[in-house]
Motif scaffolding. Structure first.
Motif, PDB file in Angstrom:
ATOM      1  N   MET A   1       3.328  -3.540   0.306  1.00 52.86           N
ATOM      2  CA  MET A   1       2.981  -3.007  -1.090  1.00 52.86           C
ATOM      3  C   MET A   1       3.520  -1.930  -0.984  1.00 52.86           C
ATOM      4  SD  MET A   1       1.604  -6.376  -2.669  1.00 52.86           S
ATOM      5  CE  MET A   1       0.732  -7.039  -1.170  1.00 52.86           C
ATOM      6  N   ARG A   2       2.363  -0.938  -0.072  1.00 52.33           N
ATOM      7  CA  ARG A   2       1.657   0.721  -0.374  1.00 52.33           C
ATOM      8  C   ARG A   2       3.377   1.055  -0.339  1.00 52.33           C
ATOM      9  NH1 ARG A   2      -3.263   2.034   2.858  1.00 52.33           N
ATOM     10  NH2 ARG A   2      -4.232   0.822   1.199  1.00 52.33           N
ATOM     11  N   ASP A   3       4.158   0.561   0.916  1.00 53.66           N
ATOM     12  CA  ASP A   3       4.808   1.334   1.470  1.00 53.66           C
ATOM     13  C   ASP A   3       6.083   0.940   0.039  1.00 53.66           C
ATOM     14  OD1 ASP A   3       3.721   1.667   3.574  1.00 53.66           O
ATOM     15  OD2 ASP A   3       5.371   0.588   4.637  1.00 53.66           O
ATOM     16  N   CYS A   4       6.226   0.243  -0.586  1.00 58.48           N
ATOM     17  CA  CYS A   4       7.316  -0.082  -1.299  1.00 58.48           C
ATOM     18  C   CYS A   4       7.016   0.493  -3.156  1.00 58.48           C
ATOM     19  CB  CYS A   4       8.214  -0.667  -1.166  1.00 58.48           C
ATOM     20  SG  CYS A   4       7.529  -2.636  -1.162  1.00 58.48           S
ATOM     21  N   GLY A   5       5.130   1.452  -3.136  1.00 53.50           N
ATOM     22  CA  GLY A   5       4.906   1.325  -4.508  1.00 53.50           C
ATOM     23  C   GLY A   5       4.642  -0.127  -5.553  1.00 53.50           C
ATOM     24  N   VAL A   6       4.629  -1.481  -5.033  1.00 54.69           N
ATOM     25  CA  VAL A   6       4.683  -2.506  -5.628  1.00 54.69           C
ATOM     26  C   VAL A   6       2.295  -2.421  -6.370  1.00 54.69           C
ATOM     27  CG1 VAL A   6       4.901  -4.785  -5.681  1.00 54.69           C
ATOM     28  CG2 VAL A   6       6.093  -3.493  -4.795  1.00 54.69           C
ATOM     29  N   PRO A   7       2.422  -2.574  -7.335  1.00 54.42           N
ATOM     30  CA  PRO A   7       1.266  -2.265  -7.950  1.00 54.42           C
ATOM     31  C   PRO A   7       0.619  -3.666  -7.285  1.00 54.42           C
ATOM     32  CG  PRO A   7       2.600  -3.141  -9.647  1.00 54.42           C
ATOM     33  CD  PRO A   7       4.011  -2.084  -8.535  1.00 54.42           C
ATOM     34  N   THR A   8      -0.377  -3.517  -6.817  1.00 53.49           N
ATOM     35  CA  THR A   8      -1.157  -4.309  -5.891  1.00 53.49           C
ATOM     36  C   THR A   8      -3.392  -3.817  -5.880  1.00 53.49           C
ATOM     37  OG1 THR A   8      -1.767  -6.405  -4.259  1.00 53.49           O
ATOM     38  CG2 THR A   8      -1.093  -3.836  -4.009  1.00 53.49           C
ATOM     39  N   ALA A   9      -4.164  -4.567  -5.554  1.00 48.63           N
ATOM     40  CA  ALA A   9      -5.807  -3.849  -5.720  1.00 48.63           C
ATOM     41  C   ALA A   9      -5.299  -2.708  -4.440  1.00 48.63           C
ATOM     42  CB  ALA A   9      -6.511  -4.876  -4.987  1.00 48.63           C
ATOM     43  N   ASP A  10      -6.142  -1.637  -4.474  1.00 39.73           N
ATOM     44  CA  ASP A  10      -6.360  -0.808  -3.244  1.00 39.73           C
ATOM     45  C   ASP A  10      -7.435  -1.782  -2.536  1.00 39.73           C
ATOM     46  OD1 ASP A  10      -5.743   1.244  -5.125  1.00 39.73           O
ATOM     47  OD2 ASP A  10      -7.505   1.905  -5.682  1.00 39.73           O
ATOM     48  N   HIS A  11      -6.895  -1.243  -0.936  1.00 41.23           N
ATOM     49  CA  HIS A  11      -7.987  -1.784  -0.217  1.00 41.23           C
ATOM     50  C   HIS A  11      -7.685  -1.091   0.798  1.00 41.23           C
ATOM     51  CE1 HIS A  11      -3.471  -2.037  -0.277  1.00 41.23           C
ATOM     52  NE2 HIS A  11      -3.479  -1.686   1.322  1.00 41.23           N
TER      53      HIS A  11
ATOM     54  N   PHE B   1     -11.501  -5.356  -6.405  1.00 41.42           N
ATOM     55  CA  PHE B   1     -11.971  -6.739  -7.610  1.00 41.42           C
ATOM     56  C   PHE B   1     -10.911  -6.160  -8.966  1.00 41.42           C
ATOM     57  CE2 PHE B   1     -13.492  -9.730 -11.103  1.00 41.42           C
ATOM     58  CZ  PHE B   1     -13.476 -10.346 -10.323  1.00 41.42           C
ATOM     59  N   MET B   2      -9.862  -7.417  -9.019  1.00 47.07           N
ATOM     60  CA  MET B   2      -9.188  -7.041 -10.257  1.00 47.07           C
ATOM     61  C   MET B   2      -9.073  -7.559 -11.584  1.00 47.07           C
ATOM     62  SD  MET B   2      -4.973  -6.408  -8.681  1.00 47.07           S
ATOM     63  CE  MET B   2      -5.463  -7.962  -7.606  1.00 47.07           C
TER      64      MET B   2
ATOM     65  N   GLY C   1      -1.054  -3.554 -15.748  1.00 42.63           N
ATOM     66  CA  GLY C   1      -0.035  -4.178 -16.013  1.00 42.63           C
ATOM     67  C   GLY C   1      -0.601  -4.737 -14.852  1.00 42.63           C
ATOM     68  N   PRO C   2       0.858  -5.981 -14.396  1.00 42.23           N
ATOM     69  CA  PRO C   2       0.461  -7.020 -13.568  1.00 42.23           C
ATOM     70  C   PRO C   2       0.421  -6.427 -12.314  1.00 42.23           C
ATOM     71  CG  PRO C   2       2.982  -6.939 -15.137  1.00 42.23           C
ATOM     72  CD  PRO C   2       2.754  -5.665 -15.261  1.00 42.23           C
ATOM     73  N   ARG C   3      -0.474  -6.197 -11.484  1.00 41.48           N
ATOM     74  CA  ARG C   3      -0.619  -6.720 -10.002  1.00 41.48           C
ATOM     75  C   ARG C   3      -0.922  -7.396  -9.517  1.00 41.48           C
ATOM     76  NH1 ARG C   3      -5.797  -2.607 -10.213  1.00 41.48           N
ATOM     77  NH2 ARG C   3      -5.913  -1.714  -8.390  1.00 41.48           N
ATOM     78  N   VAL C   4      -0.783  -7.298  -7.356  1.00 40.68           N
ATOM     79  CA  VAL C   4       0.311  -8.569  -7.145  1.00 40.68           C
ATOM     80  C   VAL C   4      -1.330  -8.869  -6.499  1.00 40.68           C
ATOM     81  CG1 VAL C   4       0.400  -9.431  -4.647  1.00 40.68           C
ATOM     82  CG2 VAL C   4       2.062  -7.675  -6.506  1.00 40.68           C
ATOM     83  N   VAL C   5      -2.065 -10.274  -6.749  1.00 43.42           N
ATOM     84  CA  VAL C   5      -3.007 -10.163  -5.840  1.00 43.42           C
ATOM     85  C   VAL C   5      -2.605 -10.935  -4.303  1.00 43.42           C
ATOM     86  CG1 VAL C   5      -4.721 -12.441  -6.087  1.00 43.42           C
ATOM     87  CG2 VAL C   5      -4.132 -11.611  -8.126  1.00 43.42           C
ATOM     88  N   GLU C   6      -1.609 -11.779  -4.581  1.00 41.46           N
ATOM     89  CA  GLU C   6      -1.534 -12.436  -3.119  1.00 41.46           C
ATOM     90  C   GLU C   6       1.021 -12.810  -3.368  1.00 41.46           C
ATOM     91  OE1 GLU C   6      -1.956 -16.324  -2.159  1.00 41.46           O
ATOM     92  OE2 GLU C   6      -1.930 -16.868  -3.655  1.00 41.46           O
ATOM     93  N   PHE C   7       1.202 -12.775  -1.580  1.00 40.76           N
ATOM     94  CA  PHE C   7       2.443 -13.437  -2.144  1.00 40.76           C
ATOM     95  C   PHE C   7       2.331 -14.348  -1.598  1.00 40.76           C
ATOM     96  CE2 PHE C   7       4.194  -9.233  -2.596  1.00 40.76           C
ATOM     97  CZ  PHE C   7       5.109  -9.458  -3.782  1.00 40.76           C
TER      98      PHE C   7
END
Ligand code: AMP
Ligand code: GLY
Length: 441
Positions: free
Chosen positions: A110-120, A187-188, A278-284
């Motif tokens: 997700m980080r590599d392809c710019g998909v929004p998710t929680a900082d980690h 935490f989002m 906006g929408p961010r990924v919790v998990e796939f």
């Protein structure tokens, strides 16, 4: 045609209904399946973990399509083994299943392809993980990187709780090897939404949106479970929003997987948090959700077998657009006493007859013992109600659940509250579910 479903839960029961509808004359096998599927599928006594046994069975019966329900056999490479043997299978290969089986992998992608998710940050070393906690704001979420049956994510209100979670996972090995590596994330705040796609390696086609309820208790209190209920369609379900999720979340992941030489084929489950930005990924997840499948598939009026066959044969989904039936569906899960920490088995279950246009009872943790239907696990049944409105679907689901009996049964009566009882939402949450109310829309 011969079809094989792998798994034994409510999700797989819903697959059986769907495949029977799409292939009325097929032989449908379920390994190991559950008693609810009897009459729809033939149960085969091979466990979902026995890949060799499943492979031998599928080869001997010349199975035309195997649909894999749970994540564990996918992560163990069942799709690779079937494909090597020339057996068509619907579900990602081992490389694709890492999206669920390794949170560290999913986060890096997700980080590599710019998909929004929680900082980690990902850690293999407990001391470094504890240092990170000391330098970050509360609350924090500590997650076992590997598969932990839905129990590996701990939301920690305080740094002290985060330290305990790290020690339990990395030192105490609470989740075995799955917790040897942990992901610690921000935490989002927001409202969750499950969005499912069917992916052919290149493109992702969305199914209906759904919202599931993970906490065991009313009012979203208590421990996390596999899911105590769900409804579909879930707001925001408008086509523009879904297309944004497809473009900005699913497509970059599919592109990255294809570029790495591992095109992703199968269901892709994006667990989202609708946040202020906006929408961010919790998990796939590399599979359909359970119980979400028990509301999404009954409302999918298009044939699903045909696109699954296409994907299993490496063909494209170009031009395929699933249609949704009008109306709403809501599932109430009935669980055994003690769930999610423990569960009782062997309690007799009584299920009256229901009008199939109004209620469908999906089995999960059930078994036949001396000719009687008994409990056999934590989540026992999913009671899906259908209706022209969400209120009607909810009423039918809850009334039906109240008429089903087994010792120690517990369920939630507030599934769907985000839309049935919107006063419980804060104004921010309300705007996230109904983005058309936001300025600029
Ligand atoms: P997971 O196993 O990653 O799906 O997490 C299980 C549940 O924990 C999610 O459905 C959320 O309710 C919650 N959760 C996980 N990660 C976060 C996060 N970064 N922020 C807020 N809640 C989270
Ligand atoms: N209901 C959540 C899941 O299937 O992971």
């Amino acid at each position: 045609m011969n079809l094989l479903i792998i798994g034994s839960g409510g999700r797989e029961h819903a697959f059986a209904d769907c495949l029977r509808r799409d292939a009325p004359d097929a032989a449908i096998y379920a390994a190991p399946g559950n008693p609810g599927m009897l009459g729809t599928a033939e149960l085969v006594d091979i466990g979902a973990a026995d890949i060799g046994g499943l492979l031998d069975f599928a080869a001997a019966r010349r199975v035309d399509l195997t649909v894999v329900g749970p994540e564990a056999p996918l992560a163990a490479g069942i799709a690779d083994r079937f494909a090597e043997a020339g057996l068509p299978v619907f579900g990602p290969d081992r490389a694709g299943a890492r999206l669920e089986a390794s949170k560290a992998f999913a986060k890096r992608l997700m980080r590599d392809c710019g998909v929004p998710t929680a900082d980690h940050e990902t850690f293999d070393d407990a001391a470094a993980a504890l240092d990170y906690v000391a330098g970050h704001d509360e609350p924090l979420v500590v997650k076992a990187s590997g598969l932990a049956a839905g129990k590996g994510a701990i939301v920690c209100e305080t740094r002290g709780e985060a330290r305990t979670a790290i020690e339990e996972m990395m030192v105490g090995r609470k989740f075995g090897d799955a917790g040897g590596r942990v992901v610690i994330e921000e935490f989002m705040r927001g409202v969750e939404l499950s969005v499912f796609f069917v992916a052919d390696g290149e493109r992702a086609v969305p199914l209906l949106t759904s919202r599931d309820y993970k906490r065991v208790g009313e009012g979203d209190r208590g421990l996390n479970t596999g899911g105590m209920g769900a409804y579909a369609p879930a707001a925001p379900a408008d086509p523009d929003f879904i297309d944004e999720v497809r473009r900005e979340i699913a497509q970059p992941v599919l592109d990255a997987m294809a570029e790495s030489g591992a095109p992703y084929r199968g269901f892709l489950y994006a667990g989202l948090m609708l946040t202020a930005t906006g929408p961010r990924v919790v998990e796939f997840n590399c599979r359909m959700g359970d119980p979400e499948t028990q509301v999404v598939l009954p409302l999918t009026s298009s044939n699903l077998l045909e696109p699954m066959l296409r994907v299993a044969h490496g063909d494209s989904l170009a031009g395929w657009r699933p249609e949704a039936a009008p109306g709403h569906a809501l599932v109430t899960v009935m669980a055994s006493a003690g769930y999610p920490e423990s569960s009782e088995s062997g309690r007799p279950i009584e299920i009256p007859a229901f009008d199939p246009a109004e209620v469908r009872v999906f089995h999960a943790g059930t078994a036949m013992k001396e000719g009687r239907l008994v409990t056999a696990g934590g989540r026992v049944l999913g009671i899906t109600g259908f209706g022209g409105t969400l209120e009607e679907a909810a009423r039918r689901s809850r009334e039906a659940a109240a008429r089903i009996r087994f010792d120690g049964a517990h369920s939630r009566s507030d599934i769907g509250w985000h839309e049935l009882d919107p006063d419980r939402l804060g104004p921010d949450e309300s705007a996230r579910i109904h983005p058309s109310t936001l300025p600029g829309h």
